[in-house]
Design a protein around this motif. Structure first.
Motif, PDB file in Angstrom:
ATOM      1  N   SER A 112       0.564  -1.171  -0.284  1.00 42.38           N
ATOM      2  CA  SER A 112      -0.020   0.247  -0.034  1.00 42.38           C
ATOM      3  C   SER A 112       1.086   1.112   0.216  1.00 42.38           C
ATOM      4  N   MET A 113       0.571   2.104  -0.812  1.00 41.02           N
ATOM      5  CA  MET A 113       1.629   3.612  -1.611  1.00 41.02           C
ATOM      6  C   MET A 113       0.961   4.197   0.362  1.00 41.02           C
ATOM      7  N   ARG A 135      10.956  21.759   8.472  1.00 44.95           N
ATOM      8  CA  ARG A 135      12.289  21.230   8.926  1.00 44.95           C
ATOM      9  C   ARG A 135      12.692  19.955   7.910  1.00 44.95           C
ATOM     10  N   ARG A 136      12.528  19.722   8.034  1.00 47.21           N
ATOM     11  CA  ARG A 136      12.711  18.077   6.706  1.00 47.21           C
ATOM     12  C   ARG A 136      11.134  18.570   5.859  1.00 47.21           C
ATOM     13  N   PRO A 137      11.667  19.470   4.635  1.00 45.45           N
ATOM     14  CA  PRO A 137      11.192  19.538   3.414  1.00 45.45           C
ATOM     15  C   PRO A 137      11.645  18.627   2.288  1.00 45.45           C
ATOM     16  N   GLN A 138      12.474  17.401   2.449  1.00 48.67           N
ATOM     17  CA  GLN A 138      13.104  16.723   1.577  1.00 48.67           C
ATOM     18  C   GLN A 138      11.725  14.959   2.021  1.00 48.67           C
ATOM     19  N   ILE A 139      10.750  15.856   2.777  1.00 48.14           N
ATOM     20  CA  ILE A 139       9.841  14.696   2.543  1.00 48.14           C
ATOM     21  C   ILE A 139       9.354  14.575   1.147  1.00 48.14           C
ATOM     22  N   LEU A 140       8.964  15.895   1.120  1.00 49.66           N
ATOM     23  CA  LEU A 140       8.707  15.705  -0.221  1.00 49.66           C
ATOM     24  C   LEU A 140       8.900  14.870  -1.340  1.00 49.66           C
ATOM     25  N   VAL A 141      10.259  14.409  -1.265  1.00 47.65           N
ATOM     26  CA  VAL A 141      10.729  13.456  -2.316  1.00 47.65           C
ATOM     27  C   VAL A 141      10.242  11.688  -1.544  1.00 47.65           C
ATOM     28  N   ASN A 142       9.987  11.681  -0.285  1.00 48.98           N
ATOM     29  CA  ASN A 142       9.059  10.633   0.247  1.00 48.98           C
ATOM     30  C   ASN A 142       8.333  10.446  -0.376  1.00 48.98           C
ATOM     31  N   LEU A 143       7.373  11.442  -1.352  1.00 46.82           N
ATOM     32  CA  LEU A 143       5.757  11.659  -1.921  1.00 46.82           C
ATOM     33  C   LEU A 143       6.292  11.366  -3.217  1.00 46.82           C
ATOM     34  N   SER A 144       7.073  12.486  -4.000  1.00 46.32           N
ATOM     35  CA  SER A 144       7.032  12.043  -4.938  1.00 46.32           C
ATOM     36  C   SER A 144       7.601  10.608  -5.797  1.00 46.32           C
ATOM     37  N   TYR A 145       8.661   9.962  -4.260  1.00 48.69           N
ATOM     38  CA  TYR A 145       9.120   8.722  -4.989  1.00 48.69           C
ATOM     39  C   TYR A 145       8.036   7.841  -5.160  1.00 48.69           C
ATOM     40  N   ARG A 146       7.212   8.226  -3.968  1.00 46.81           N
ATOM     41  CA  ARG A 146       6.068   6.182  -3.549  1.00 46.81           C
ATOM     42  C   ARG A 146       5.696   6.199  -4.777  1.00 46.81           C
TER      43      ARG A 146
END
Length: 297
Positions: A112-113, A135-146
């Protein structure tokens, strides 16, 4: 909403336990406190923390567990779970014990994504969604990767469209965050990019659950095309390079600026240096065989 979903599943999984003690008063303990049924948590224990409370719950010394009822659940929110288990055995603590991160993996559906994103968000959580994005804008990388990984796997869109979207997201992640993680990478729940900048992951790399990659790390292929495989809760510190047929088992840490060249296999250890060697082995994968001996072959 995602957090509430996981909390509900955890509450159902722990329905039989009315008394819960959290071992760990650090960041993992706070995460556990936010997800476990709070009304059933009686206190936390920690060997090193000087804190007297964990967000309203008292922090006690581990010795208090000797007085607990056997039906009390000790939720271990610490990387030293094996050492904690040994201490409990040696000190006659008969409580039920459970690994918090193992529980999270158990309640997350790897297909499940939405579940994977929820685990990623929790692993990067900083109090609120807004604070996490700051504090962790790179969480957007997780979003696009998933999302791109899910599109490629599910084939819900025509192959050419899914591939184009994935490449665009990948290029954006490289340009804005300096994080190069192709959609083909297989990553378990709870993926953390601790900082932005110069993180490179080969498309055939496998990452276990709750892995953390710091800035300047490279997980790449050698000339023969062999790539690393990481287990659960592996930490690759800043500037480390892991290349080739490397199997880094659960709870392994790679020291900063280290170079790990395959073939190399280790489990539950700290490795560092150029070339990397085992500095501390917490447990041996094979009885009677040291990781250092195996890696010298």
């Amino acid at each position: 909403m995602m957090k509430a979903m996981l909390k509900r599943r955890i509450a159902e999984r722990l329905a039989q336990y009315n008394r819960i003690v959290i071992w760990g008063a650090g960041s993992a303990g706070l995460l556990a406190l936010g997800l476990l049924p709070r009304d059933r948590i009686i206190y936390a224990v920690d060997s090193f923390s000087s804190a007297r409370d964990l967000d309203g719950k008292p922090v006690e010394r581990p010795e208090r567990l000797r007085e607990e009822h056997p039906d009390t659940l000790v939720m271990i929110a610490s990387i030293a779970d094996k050492e904690i288990g040994s201490w409990m055995d040696e000190n006659g603590v008969v409580c039920v014990r459970m690994d918090f991160y193992g529980l999270l993996v158990e309640v997350v559906d790897p297909a499940s994504m939405k579940d994977l994103l929820a685990a990623d968000l929790l692993a990067n959580w900083h109090g609120s969604l807004v604070e996490t994005l700051i504090r962790r804008p790179q969480i957007l990388v997780n979003l696009s990767y998933r999302v791109s990984h899910s599109l490629l796997r599910s084939r819900s869109l025509p192959g050419r469209i899914a591939a184009t979207l994935s490449r665009l997201w990948h290029a954006s992640n490289c340009a804005y965050f300096g994080i190069d993680i192709p959609a083909e990478v297989s990553a378990g729940p709870g993926l953390v990019f601790a900082h932005c900048g110069a993180i490179v992951v080969h498309r055939r790399v496998t990452l276990g659950s709750f892995c953390t990659l710091y800035q300047g790390t490279t997980l790449g292929a050698n000339r023969r095309g062999a790539v690393p495989r990481l287990g659960g809760r592996v930490i690759v510190w800043a500037g480390a390079v892991v290349v080739g047929d490397c199997i880094l088992g659960d709870r392994t840490e790679v020291g900063a600026n280290s170079t790990v060249l395959g073939p190399f296999e280790v489990n539950h250890a700290i490795i560092a240096g150029t070339p990397a060697r085992v500095l501390r082995q917490f447990s041996h994968p094979a009885a009677g065989e040291k990781a250092e001996d195996r890696n010298e072959r």
